[in-house]
Scaffold this active site. Structure first.
Site, PDB file in Angstrom:
ATOM      1  N   HIS A  61      -3.947  -2.937  -8.978  1.00 54.36           N
ATOM      2  CA  HIS A  61      -4.207  -2.591  -7.626  1.00 54.36           C
ATOM      3  C   HIS A  61      -2.991  -1.684  -7.077  1.00 54.36           C
ATOM      4  O   HIS A  61      -1.985  -2.233  -6.538  1.00 54.36           O
ATOM      5  CB  HIS A  61      -4.147  -3.992  -6.517  1.00 54.36           C
ATOM      6  CG  HIS A  61      -4.685  -3.099  -4.872  1.00 54.36           C
ATOM      7  ND1 HIS A  61      -5.625  -3.621  -4.324  1.00 54.36           N
ATOM      8  CD2 HIS A  61      -4.039  -2.269  -4.341  1.00 54.36           C
ATOM      9  CE1 HIS A  61      -5.608  -3.117  -3.236  1.00 54.36           C
ATOM     10  NE2 HIS A  61      -4.506  -2.201  -3.167  1.00 54.36           N
ATOM     11  N   GLY A  68      -1.668   5.954   2.014  1.00 54.12           N
ATOM     12  CA  GLY A  68      -1.373   5.899   3.459  1.00 54.12           C
ATOM     13  C   GLY A  68      -1.857   7.063   4.346  1.00 54.12           C
ATOM     14  O   GLY A  68      -3.136   7.329   4.215  1.00 54.12           O
ATOM     15  N   GLY A  69      -1.203   7.646   5.451  1.00 51.55           N
ATOM     16  CA  GLY A  69      -1.856   8.478   6.098  1.00 51.55           C
ATOM     17  C   GLY A  69      -2.167   8.137   7.507  1.00 51.55           C
ATOM     18  O   GLY A  69      -2.596   8.672   8.344  1.00 51.55           O
ATOM     19  N   GLU A  70      -1.808   6.639   7.691  1.00 49.22           N
ATOM     20  CA  GLU A  70      -2.278   6.096   9.119  1.00 49.22           C
ATOM     21  C   GLU A  70      -1.406   6.594  10.239  1.00 49.22           C
ATOM     22  O   GLU A  70      -1.925   6.491  11.142  1.00 49.22           O
ATOM     23  CB  GLU A  70      -2.183   4.220   8.916  1.00 49.22           C
ATOM     24  CG  GLU A  70      -3.224   3.868   8.025  1.00 49.22           C
ATOM     25  CD  GLU A  70      -2.453   3.682   6.719  1.00 49.22           C
ATOM     26  OE1 GLU A  70      -2.848   2.608   6.042  1.00 49.22           O
ATOM     27  OE2 GLU A  70      -1.422   4.404   6.162  1.00 49.22           O
ATOM     28  N   THR A  99      -6.838   3.732   2.624  1.00 48.53           N
ATOM     29  CA  THR A  99      -7.452   4.193   4.065  1.00 48.53           C
ATOM     30  C   THR A  99      -7.909   5.572   3.933  1.00 48.53           C
ATOM     31  O   THR A  99      -9.067   5.868   4.637  1.00 48.53           O
ATOM     32  CB  THR A  99      -6.586   3.915   5.001  1.00 48.53           C
ATOM     33  OG1 THR A  99      -5.830   2.630   5.007  1.00 48.53           O
ATOM     34  CG2 THR A  99      -7.048   4.302   6.642  1.00 48.53           C
ATOM     35  N   ARG A 227      -2.378 -13.131   3.211  1.00 48.25           N
ATOM     36  CA  ARG A 227      -1.904 -12.217   4.145  1.00 48.25           C
ATOM     37  C   ARG A 227      -1.786 -13.315   5.686  1.00 48.25           C
ATOM     38  O   ARG A 227      -0.878 -12.913   6.235  1.00 48.25           O
ATOM     39  CB  ARG A 227      -3.266 -11.179   4.753  1.00 48.25           C
ATOM     40  CG  ARG A 227      -2.699 -10.314   5.761  1.00 48.25           C
ATOM     41  CD  ARG A 227      -3.766  -9.210   5.996  1.00 48.25           C
ATOM     42  NE  ARG A 227      -4.308  -8.467   5.168  1.00 48.25           N
ATOM     43  CZ  ARG A 227      -3.509  -7.202   5.042  1.00 48.25           C
ATOM     44  NH1 ARG A 227      -2.618  -7.043   5.707  1.00 48.25           N
ATOM     45  NH2 ARG A 227      -3.747  -6.498   4.012  1.00 48.25           N
ATOM     46  N   ASP A 282      -0.049  -3.869  -4.840  1.00 47.13           N
ATOM     47  CA  ASP A 282      -0.369  -2.930  -3.724  1.00 47.13           C
ATOM     48  C   ASP A 282       0.666  -1.826  -3.904  1.00 47.13           C
ATOM     49  O   ASP A 282       0.802  -1.207  -2.709  1.00 47.13           O
ATOM     50  CB  ASP A 282      -0.399  -3.435  -2.281  1.00 47.13           C
ATOM     51  CG  ASP A 282      -1.461  -2.639  -1.485  1.00 47.13           C
ATOM     52  OD1 ASP A 282      -2.007  -1.765  -1.781  1.00 47.13           O
ATOM     53  OD2 ASP A 282      -1.203  -3.002  -0.340  1.00 47.13           O
ATOM     54  N   SER A 286       0.843   2.791   1.467  1.00 49.25           N
ATOM     55  CA  SER A 286       1.597   2.829   2.787  1.00 49.25           C
ATOM     56  C   SER A 286       1.905   1.497   3.163  1.00 49.25           C
ATOM     57  O   SER A 286       0.635   0.514   2.959  1.00 49.25           O
ATOM     58  CB  SER A 286       0.966   3.427   3.838  1.00 49.25           C
ATOM     59  OG  SER A 286      -0.065   3.031   4.126  1.00 49.25           O
TER      60      SER A 286
END
Length: 388
Positions: A61, A68-70, A99, A227, A282, A286
């Site tokens: 992963h 990112g980009g959030e 995302t 999480r 991960d 981001s």
């Protein structure tokens, strides 16, 4: 060129006596004691003097073409460089979108995977991203799985997250059915790699699908299971029902009991740390931080180096046997994703090897028989990456 690695303390990932490994081309040709190079071949002999050799790490992963980009265009993370992966001991990587599947495309993901393969490591990708309906390279997921070699499943599909496409259960059923049939036709795992957010539903939509359809539990590979406490308990229930679960390394802002070393120790003590548990980084995605109202208040970028860092910590500081912890990033991943000739040190398998020093730090890395890292110094660089 032939390579003879001598006097290695071998973990295959199970522990073995000190031995030699003969590498011919990209594969392991022989394993045993007192192996010699034939006189008629050109070869290199490397004496490891009882250092530890383990299978190359499989990170299933990683946002290889950026993520990112959030927080707007400036928060898009860059593409990963080859040496970032090899310094971390990663010899096989599975790339995914996150995302942003608008400015990031499946074509871009596939090309980046091909580039990393050309530069020296093994690569695969998931088709899709957070959103449902999902992005594919061809018309359907089934076609991607059957006709595109590097596509091994769908992912990361987001559920129980405010950034997801809020997929309906019927949509997830259809997606899983396509992954099932496409995987069968292609001889691949065809897993649906699920991103789990902090939403209250957790894994409930998947449990409902399993209850009401014929889709087997092994069609799903949920990640970020550590999480929250509630999600981890759901994940354990999923595991005990026969499913796969994936833990995310590098979550330093989580409570200690939810970080990978502590979770692995807990699972081991409960005697449920089995071959259906994997760990991923991960990496290169981001790392947004939100307040209780869902407002973005901070942003970081994930490192692939946390994969081995957390596994090493589980051994050195939490007392897990090395061969047990290793499986979560080697043989377990290869089995779950059906990656041929990966995850084990065995004759006929790919020569993906990591040498660990006395402190279990990554020292040398071979990928497909090629030395990528020697004495912690990069030997092979990506085409355009800076050499600093």
């Amino acid at each position: 060129m032939w390579k003879l690695i001598k006097n290695a303390k071998l973990y295959c990932p199970e522990c073995s006596e000190n031995t030699d490994i003969l590498v011919v081309g990209t594969s392991i040709a022989a394993i045993g004691k007192n192996i010699g190079l034939p006189n008629f071949v050109e070869g290199e002999e490397i004496d490891l003097q009882d250092k530890t050799v383990v299978p190359g790490f499989i990170d299933a992963h990683v946002h290889i073409c950026g993520g990112g980009g959030e927080a707007g265009p400036a928060s898009r993370t860059p593409e990963i460089n080859l040496s970032q992966l090899t310094r971390a001991g990663t010899t096989t990587v599975v790339g995914c979108l996150g995302t942003d599947s608008i400015s990031r495309s499946m074509s871009e993901l596939l090309v980046k995977a091909n580039a990393l393969q050309d530069e020296g490591i093994s690569t695969f990708i998931y088709s899709g991203g957070y959103q449902v309906p999902m992005r594919t390279l061809l018309v359907t997921l089934e076609q991607d799985l059957v006709l595109i070699h590097k596509v091994i499943g769908a992912g990361e599909i987001a559920i129980s997250d405010h950034r997801s496409g809020q997929p309906q259960i019927a949509q997830l059923e259809h997606l899983a059915a396509q992954a099932r049939v496409g995987g069968m036709l292609a001889g691949k795992a065809g897993v649906v790699h699920l991103h789990l957010g902090e939403g209250k539903r957790g894994l409930d939509p998947i449990f409902k699908i399993l209850e009401e359809t014929e889709i087997p539990i092994t069609q799903f590979m949920p990640t970020h299971i550590n999480r929250t406490h509630a999600l981890l308990e759901q994940g354990i229930k999923f595991l005990l029902a026969g499913g796969y679960i994936d833990l995310t390394a590098g979550c330093d802002d989580f409570p200690e009991e939810l970080q990978v070393p502590s979770v692995l120790k807990m699972l081991y003590q409960r005697q449920i740390l089995n071959d259906r548990i994997t760990v991923t980084s991960d990496g290169n995605g981001s790392m947004p931080q939100y307040n209780e109202t869902g407002v973005l208040i901070g942003m970081g970028i994930g490192s692939v180096e946390v994969l081995w860092r957390d596994i090493r910590k589980s051994v050195v500081h939490y007392g897990l046997p090395l061969e047990v912890a290793l499986r979560t990033i080697t043989s377990n991943v290869a089995n779950v994703l059906r990656l041929k000739n990966k995850g084990i040190i065995r004759v006929g398998y790919d020569a993906d090897l990591v040498v660990l020093d006395q402190d279990l730090e990554v020292q040398d890395v071979w990928a497909m028989g090629k030395c990528m890292l020697r004495n912690r110094k990069t030997q092979v660089w990506g085409t355009y990456e800076p050499r600093n």
